[in-house]
Design an enzyme around this catalytic site. Sequence first.
Site, PDB file in Angstrom:
ATOM      1  N   LYS A  52       0.845  -1.201   0.000  1.00  0.00           N
ATOM      2  CA  LYS A  52       0.000   0.000   0.000  1.00  0.00           C
ATOM      3  C   LYS A  52       0.881   1.253   0.000  1.00  0.00           C
ATOM      4  CE  LYS A  52      -3.832  -2.489   2.022  1.00  0.00           C
ATOM      5  NZ  LYS A  52      -4.667  -2.871   3.149  1.00  0.00           N
ATOM      6  N   GLN A  96      -4.967  -1.596   9.286  1.00  0.00           N
ATOM      7  CA  GLN A  96      -4.809  -2.938   8.704  1.00  0.00           C
ATOM      8  C   GLN A  96      -5.393  -3.998   9.639  1.00  0.00           C
ATOM      9  OE1 GLN A  96      -3.693  -3.411   5.603  1.00  0.00           O
ATOM     10  NE2 GLN A  96      -3.906  -5.620   5.717  1.00  0.00           N
ATOM     11  N   ASP A 119     -11.151   2.315   3.270  1.00  0.00           N
ATOM     12  CA  ASP A 119     -11.437   0.881   3.107  1.00  0.00           C
ATOM     13  C   ASP A 119     -12.923   0.649   2.806  1.00  0.00           C
ATOM     14  OD1 ASP A 119      -9.326  -0.981   3.287  1.00  0.00           O
ATOM     15  OD2 ASP A 119      -9.103  -0.600   5.438  1.00  0.00           O
TER      16      ASP A 119
END
Length: 280
Positions: A52, A96, A119
Site C-alpha cells: 500500500k 490494517q 477501506d
Amino acid sequence: MAFLIDGKKISAEIKDELREKVAALKEAGKELTLAVIQVGNDKASTVYVGNKKKACEYIGVRSLAYELPEETTEEELLNLIAELNARDDVNGILVQLPLPKGICEDKVLLAIDPNKDVDGFHPVNVGRLWIGDKGFESCTPAGVIQLLKRSGITISGKECVVIGRSNIVGKPMAAMLLRENGTVTVCHSRTKNLSEVTKRADILVVAIGKPKFITAEYVKEGAVVIDVGIHRNEDNKLCGDVDFESVEPVASAITPVPGGVGPMTIAMLMCNVVRSEEIK
Ligand code: GUN
C-alpha cells in the site's frame, strides 16, 4: 478458450490514471495523504501494508505509516484515530486487519471518520452503498466491477451469482452488481444445491475461501468467472477458489490467480484516496 481478464494490466492502467489526477491536484495546490496503521507484526499484514505504501509512492500520495507494537491498547489506538480524524491534512485512514486480540475491530472501524474511511468498512459507507449515495466502497468488490467494465462485459440484465457473504467481499459485491442492474443471487455455506444455483450465472463471482472448490460442474457454458480467492497449494504455488484448468474451457472469460482480482484491491484503495475530496 476463455478470454483472460488481466488484473495486472487493468490495475496498472488505473494507477497510471490516478497518478495523472494526483499530479493535477498537486498543481492546484492540493496534496493527498493516507495514514496507514498496523498494530503488531502479522507477516501477511506487513506485506500488504508495504504494498500500500509503495502504491502511494507510485501515484504521488503521501503516506504516514504508524507501526504500533503488539501491546498497544484499544484506547491508545482509538486516541490515534481521533487525532488523525481531526487533522485537515489527512485524507484517508486505514487500519490494517486483523488486529491483535484484546482490540475490538468493530469499535476501531466505527471510530474512523466515515469521510476518511478509504477501506469502505464503516457502517455509514456500507449504508451509502446500499442506498446509492456517494461514499467509499470496499476495494475488492469495487475492483471486480472495474475488471468487468474495463473488459467490456455488460452487467445490466445479467444473472449474477456471488458465492460468499462476508462484509468485505460478498455483501458489498452483491450491492455493486445490483447497482449495475444485475439480477443478483448470494450463495453461502447453507445454500442447498449450490451447483444448480451457480449454473444459472452469466457472471459468477467466487469468494468462498476454499482452494479450487469451483469446478466445471458449477459453471454454465459461456459464463464469466471471477475468482476472488487466493491460497497457496502443497507446492507453494498460488491458486484461487476456482479450479482454473477445469473451468477455463467452459467459461467465456475468467480471471487468473495470481494476476486477476488480487492487484485490483490496492488500485481501488488508491482510487478511494483520490476520491476523498469528493466525499465530504
Ligand atoms: N486485511 C486484509 N485485507 C484488508 C483490507 O482490504 N483492508 C484492511 N484494512 N485490512 C485488511
